[in-house]
Design a protein around this motif. Structure first.
Motif, short mmCIF file in Angstrom:
data_model
loop_
_atom_site.label_atom_id
_atom_site.label_comp_id
_atom_site.label_asym_id
_atom_site.label_seq_id
_atom_site.Cartn_x
_atom_site.Cartn_y
_atom_site.Cartn_z
N ASP A 3 0.95 -1.29 -0.07
CA ASP A 3 0.11 0.13 0.15
C ASP A 3 0.94 1.21 -0.17
O ASP A 3 0.49 2.39 -0.43
CB ASP A 3 -0.93 0.14 1.35
CG ASP A 3 -1.86 -1.14 1.23
OD1 ASP A 3 -2.44 -1.49 0.05
OD2 ASP A 3 -2.19 -1.66 2.22
N ILE A 4 2.02 1.22 0.72
CA ILE A 4 2.60 2.52 0.64
C ILE A 4 4.25 2.09 0.48
O ILE A 4 4.71 1.03 0.92
CB ILE A 4 2.85 2.93 2.11
CG1 ILE A 4 1.27 3.08 2.61
CG2 ILE A 4 3.83 4.06 2.54
CD1 ILE A 4 1.11 3.72 4.03
N ASP A 31 -1.28 1.85 -9.25
CA ASP A 31 -1.96 3.36 -9.17
C ASP A 31 -2.52 3.30 -7.87
O ASP A 31 -2.85 4.50 -7.30
CB ASP A 31 -3.12 3.36 -10.25
CG ASP A 31 -4.09 2.17 -10.26
OD1 ASP A 31 -3.49 0.96 -9.65
OD2 ASP A 31 -5.05 2.26 -10.41
N ARG A 32 -2.48 2.43 -7.08
CA ARG A 32 -3.06 2.51 -5.66
C ARG A 32 -2.28 2.67 -4.60
O ARG A 32 -2.34 3.01 -3.39
CB ARG A 32 -4.28 1.44 -5.31
CG ARG A 32 -5.35 1.47 -6.20
CD ARG A 32 -6.21 0.25 -5.76
NE ARG A 32 -5.57 -1.26 -5.98
CZ ARG A 32 -5.76 -2.00 -7.03
NH1 ARG A 32 -7.03 -1.67 -7.79
NH2 ARG A 32 -5.24 -3.04 -7.19
N VAL A 33 -0.96 2.57 -4.90
CA VAL A 33 0.23 2.61 -3.96
C VAL A 33 0.66 4.03 -3.66
O VAL A 33 0.85 4.80 -4.53
CB VAL A 33 1.36 2.02 -4.60
CG1 VAL A 33 2.73 2.02 -3.65
CG2 VAL A 33 1.31 0.57 -4.91
N GLN A 34 0.74 4.59 -2.28
CA GLN A 34 0.93 5.58 -1.93
C GLN A 34 2.51 5.85 -1.75
O GLN A 34 3.10 5.00 -1.40
CB GLN A 34 0.48 6.02 -0.63
CG GLN A 34 0.41 7.39 -0.10
CD GLN A 34 -0.73 7.65 0.93
OE1 GLN A 34 -0.86 6.76 1.60
NE2 GLN A 34 -0.96 8.90 1.31
N VAL A 35 3.08 6.69 -2.34
CA VAL A 35 4.47 6.88 -2.23
C VAL A 35 5.09 8.25 -1.46
O VAL A 35 4.44 9.05 -1.40
CB VAL A 35 5.10 7.28 -3.90
CG1 VAL A 35 6.62 7.24 -3.88
CG2 VAL A 35 4.32 6.03 -4.78
N SER A 44 11.48 15.11 -5.31
CA SER A 44 11.91 15.52 -6.62
C SER A 44 12.51 14.69 -7.69
O SER A 44 12.10 14.43 -8.78
CB SER A 44 12.74 16.83 -6.73
OG SER A 44 12.28 17.88 -5.76
N ALA A 45 13.45 13.54 -6.92
CA ALA A 45 13.89 12.40 -7.87
C ALA A 45 12.71 11.61 -8.17
O ALA A 45 12.57 11.20 -9.19
CB ALA A 45 14.89 11.89 -7.03
N LEU A 46 11.63 11.37 -7.27
CA LEU A 46 10.64 10.31 -7.65
C LEU A 46 9.66 11.01 -8.68
O LEU A 46 9.23 10.48 -9.62
CB LEU A 46 9.89 10.10 -6.42
CG LEU A 46 10.64 9.32 -5.62
CD1 LEU A 46 9.97 9.24 -4.03
CD2 LEU A 46 10.45 7.71 -6.07
N ALA A 47 9.42 12.36 -8.43
CA ALA A 47 8.49 13.23 -9.59
C ALA A 47 9.23 13.34 -10.92
O ALA A 47 8.65 13.07 -11.73
CB ALA A 47 8.30 14.50 -8.83
N PRO A 52 4.90 10.82 -8.28
CA PRO A 52 4.92 11.71 -7.36
C PRO A 52 4.58 11.31 -6.02
O PRO A 52 4.24 10.36 -5.66
CB PRO A 52 3.39 12.47 -7.62
CG PRO A 52 2.73 11.78 -8.78
CD PRO A 52 3.93 10.51 -9.39
N ALA A 53 5.43 12.18 -5.26
CA ALA A 53 5.53 11.43 -3.45
C ALA A 53 5.37 12.62 -2.57
O ALA A 53 5.50 13.80 -2.92
CB ALA A 53 6.86 10.96 -3.32
N GLY A 54 4.81 12.17 -1.40
CA GLY A 54 4.56 13.17 -0.32
C GLY A 54 5.71 13.09 0.50
O GLY A 54 6.68 12.04 0.44
N SER A 55 6.12 14.37 1.05
CA SER A 55 7.30 14.28 1.87
C SER A 55 6.87 15.07 3.18
O SER A 55 6.30 16.17 3.02
CB SER A 55 8.47 14.84 1.05
OG SER A 55 8.22 16.13 0.86
#
Length: 75
Positions: A3-4, A31-35, A44-47, A52-55
């Motif tokens: 999930d994450i 598509d359902r995985v939260q990053v 930024s590297a992920l984006a 897209p990732a929360g931080s």
């Protein structure tokens, strides 16, 4: 499969994304995985790679653990 996903460095992004590409190619429902990323540079590297990732505002493990997404994980 999960999930994450939590990335703790830009190096983790570089070395982890090929594995994610293989999972996606095999039909994993990403598509359902939260990053989440430990800090802005990792996010930024992920984006830049299309993930897209929360931080957290505080770029360390304590900041990650304080994020609402990790207070009550699903599953």
């Amino acid at each position: 499969p999960f999930d994450i996903m939590v990335f703790l460095s830009e190096h983790a992004v570089v070395h982890g994304l090929p594995r994610l590409a293989r999972l996606t190619a095999k039909g994993a429902a990403m598509d359902r995985v939260q990053v989440l990323a430990v800090g802005a540079r990792t996010a930024s590297a992920l984006a830049a790679a299309g993930w897209p990732a929360g931080s957290p505002g505080r770029a360390d493990s304590e900041g990650l653990l304080a994020m609402p997404e990790l207070e009550a994980p699903r599953g």
